[in-house]
Design a protein around this motif. Structure first.
Motif, PDB file in Angstrom:
ATOM      1  N   LEU A  80      -9.292   4.362  -3.492  1.00 17.92           N
ATOM      2  CA  LEU A  80      -8.114   3.639  -3.965  1.00 17.92           C
ATOM      3  C   LEU A  80      -6.872   4.059  -3.185  1.00 17.92           C
ATOM      4  O   LEU A  80      -6.048   3.217  -2.797  1.00 17.92           O
ATOM      5  N   ASP A  83      -6.975   2.519   0.275  1.00 14.35           N
ATOM      6  CA  ASP A  83      -6.655   1.089   0.209  1.00 14.35           C
ATOM      7  C   ASP A  83      -5.151   0.868   0.121  1.00 14.35           C
ATOM      8  O   ASP A  83      -4.626  -0.130   0.633  1.00 14.35           O
ATOM      9  N   ARG A  84      -4.460   1.799  -0.524  1.00 13.13           N
ATOM     10  CA  ARG A  84      -3.012   1.657  -0.700  1.00 13.13           C
ATOM     11  C   ARG A  84      -2.213   2.397   0.368  1.00 13.13           C
ATOM     12  O   ARG A  84      -0.994   2.421   0.343  1.00 13.13           O
ATOM     13  N   VAL A  86      -2.080   5.632   0.893  1.00  7.17           N
ATOM     14  CA  VAL A  86      -1.471   6.816   0.301  1.00  7.17           C
ATOM     15  C   VAL A  86      -2.344   8.034   0.581  1.00  7.17           C
ATOM     16  O   VAL A  86      -3.572   7.968   0.474  1.00  7.17           O
ATOM     17  N   LEU A 115      -0.340   7.106  -8.301  1.00  4.32           N
ATOM     18  CA  LEU A 115      -0.839   6.101  -7.369  1.00  4.32           C
ATOM     19  C   LEU A 115      -0.221   4.733  -7.626  1.00  4.32           C
ATOM     20  O   LEU A 115      -0.023   3.942  -6.696  1.00  4.32           O
ATOM     21  N   ARG A 116       0.107   4.472  -8.864  1.00  2.73           N
ATOM     22  CA  ARG A 116       0.664   3.170  -9.230  1.00  2.73           C
ATOM     23  C   ARG A 116       2.033   2.949  -8.593  1.00  2.73           C
ATOM     24  O   ARG A 116       2.412   1.817  -8.301  1.00  2.73           O
ATOM     25  N   ALA A 120       3.147   2.757   0.223  1.00  4.03           N
ATOM     26  CA  ALA A 120       2.217   2.939   1.332  1.00  4.03           C
ATOM     27  C   ALA A 120       2.828   3.868   2.379  1.00  4.03           C
ATOM     28  O   ALA A 120       4.031   3.811   2.660  1.00  4.03           O
TER      29      ALA A 120
END
Length: 216
Positions: A80, A83-84, A86, A115-116, A120
């Motif tokens: 995840l 994908d972002r 981070v 993460l929210r 990026a």
């Protein structure tokens, strides 16, 4: 619970309004199942908090290396995060006595929250250290600052600081931080949040492993 219930009733009423093909029924059942799962999670969360309010949450007492818990969670969130765009970074180490599953859940809530809101190309930093009989764990991320007047209430159930930093989307009831605080309190620890100059950090402090614990 009104939102998922309303969605379930609306979907079902529309489908039952006339005869439809099997694929349409199947699609609607899958949609209903997602809402039912959200309701089940919400009920489980509220039950956990109700037990916590009544002193029924009693953690196991085992030696836990917090860096190992965080490393395991990093593995879970790695895809995840990638994908972002981070990066996840861990620094330091420290041990406490406690319940592995509860602590896994508490730290996972903080990482999910970070993460929210982390943009990026930025980094979420988890730091662990021990000092003066206390083991500290901090989850820090860049992103929109939280106004000071909201910081104390972030751990209230269903509380929304503002639309830009909603803890809850359709799949999140806004109970994660309340549950995290209950877990930390059950371990005789404390938690707080700081947010300044575009960096937000959640700070947890626990009795260090080997330190005597308070008794009732």
């Amino acid at each position: 619970l009104r939102t998922p219930l309303s969605s379930l009733m609306t979907h079902t009423e529309v489908i039952l309004s006339r005869k439809r093909d099997v694929d349409t029924y199947e699609e609607n059942l899958y949609s209903n199942l997602e809402d039912l799962k959200r309701m089940a999670r919400m009920i489980d969360d509220m039950l956990f908090l109700a037990k916590s309010d009544n002193g029924l949450i009693i953690p196991e007492q085992q030696h836990i290396a917090l860096e190992a818990v965080v490393a395991k969670l990093f593995e879970y969130y790695q895809l995840l995060a990638e994908d972002r765009g981070v990066e996840l970074k861990l620094a330091g180490h420290g041990s406490i006595r406690g319940d592995l599953l509860m602590l896994h859940r508490a730290i996972s809530n903080l990482l999910s929250n970070a993460l929210r809101y982390t943009p990026a190309g930025a980094t979420i930093l988890v730091t662990i250290d021990e000092a003066a009989g206390t083991t500290n764990l901090t989850v820090e991320n860049p992103g929109p600052s939280i106004p000071a007047e909201h910081l104390e209430r972030l751990f209230d159930r269903f509380y929304r600081a503002d639309p830009a930093r909603r803890e809850g989307s359709r799949s999140n009831a806004g109970l994660g931080l309340a549950i995290t605080r209950s877990i930390v309190a059950a371990h005789q620890g404390s938690i707080c949040c700081s947010s300044v100059d575009g960096r937000t950090a959640f700070h947890m402090a626990f009795p260090q492993y080997g330190q005597p614990r308070e008794t009732e």
